[in-house]
Design a protein around this motif. Structure first.
Motif, short mmCIF file in Angstrom:
data_model
loop_
_atom_site.label_atom_id
_atom_site.label_comp_id
_atom_site.label_asym_id
_atom_site.label_seq_id
_atom_site.Cartn_x
_atom_site.Cartn_y
_atom_site.Cartn_z
N ALA A 1 -2.52 9.31 40.55
CA ALA A 1 -2.80 10.06 41.78
C ALA A 1 -4.15 10.75 41.68
O ALA A 1 -4.93 10.76 42.64
CB ALA A 1 -1.69 11.08 42.04
N ALA B 1 -0.91 16.65 42.91
CA ALA B 1 0.40 16.17 42.50
C ALA B 1 1.03 17.21 41.59
O ALA B 1 0.35 17.82 40.77
CB ALA B 1 0.28 14.84 41.75
N ILE C 1 3.60 14.69 45.96
CA ILE C 1 2.20 14.51 46.33
C ILE C 1 2.08 14.71 47.83
O ILE C 1 2.87 14.16 48.59
CB ILE C 1 1.73 13.09 45.94
CG1 ILE C 1 1.82 12.90 44.42
CG2 ILE C 1 0.32 12.81 46.46
CD1 ILE C 1 1.69 11.46 43.97
#
Length: 119
Positions: free
Chosen positions: A33, A41, A74
């Motif tokens: 991410a 995240a 997220i």
């Protein structure tokens, strides 16, 4: 990064012991991410739960479990989140992946504050 208004929340729930090439799966997801440039995240460790396997995992001392649930959350704009789902879905062999529409009210990091923590 500025993030305000309509957004998408991706939640990936996996087991604490799930791995990807020798490292915790949740760590792999967070690092991917970050590399993908997503807004952020976070990983949350569950204290008790069960899923598709119908086996209860808990932190209670009399029922010690070594595979507690962890949730990777997220939040970002819809398009980058959807691209990321396509990347990480194959990594999740057991678990749950959900998407939800959310409204970002405030997204501020340490580098965005003025002197004394003021905005």
């Amino acid at each position: 990064m500025m993030l305000e208004g309509p957004a998408r929340r991706l939640t990936i729930v996996v087991g604490e012991n799930d791995t990807w090439h020798g490292r915790p799966l949740y760590t792999e997801i967070v690092h991917r991410a970050h590399a993908a440039g997503l807004a952020g995240a976070s990983v949350f460790r569950g204290i008790e739960g069960f899923g598709a396997s119908n086996h209860i995992h808990t932190t209670r001392i009399l029922s010690l479990s070594e595979d507690l649930p962890v949730a990777v959350v997220i939040v970002d704009r819809a398009e980058p989140v959807h691209r990321f789902v396509d990347e990480v879905a194959p990594l999740v062999q057991e678990g749950l992946i959900t998407l939800a529409d959310v409204e970002v009210v405030r997204y501020v990091g340490r580098g965005n504050r003025g002197a004394g923590g003021e905005q």
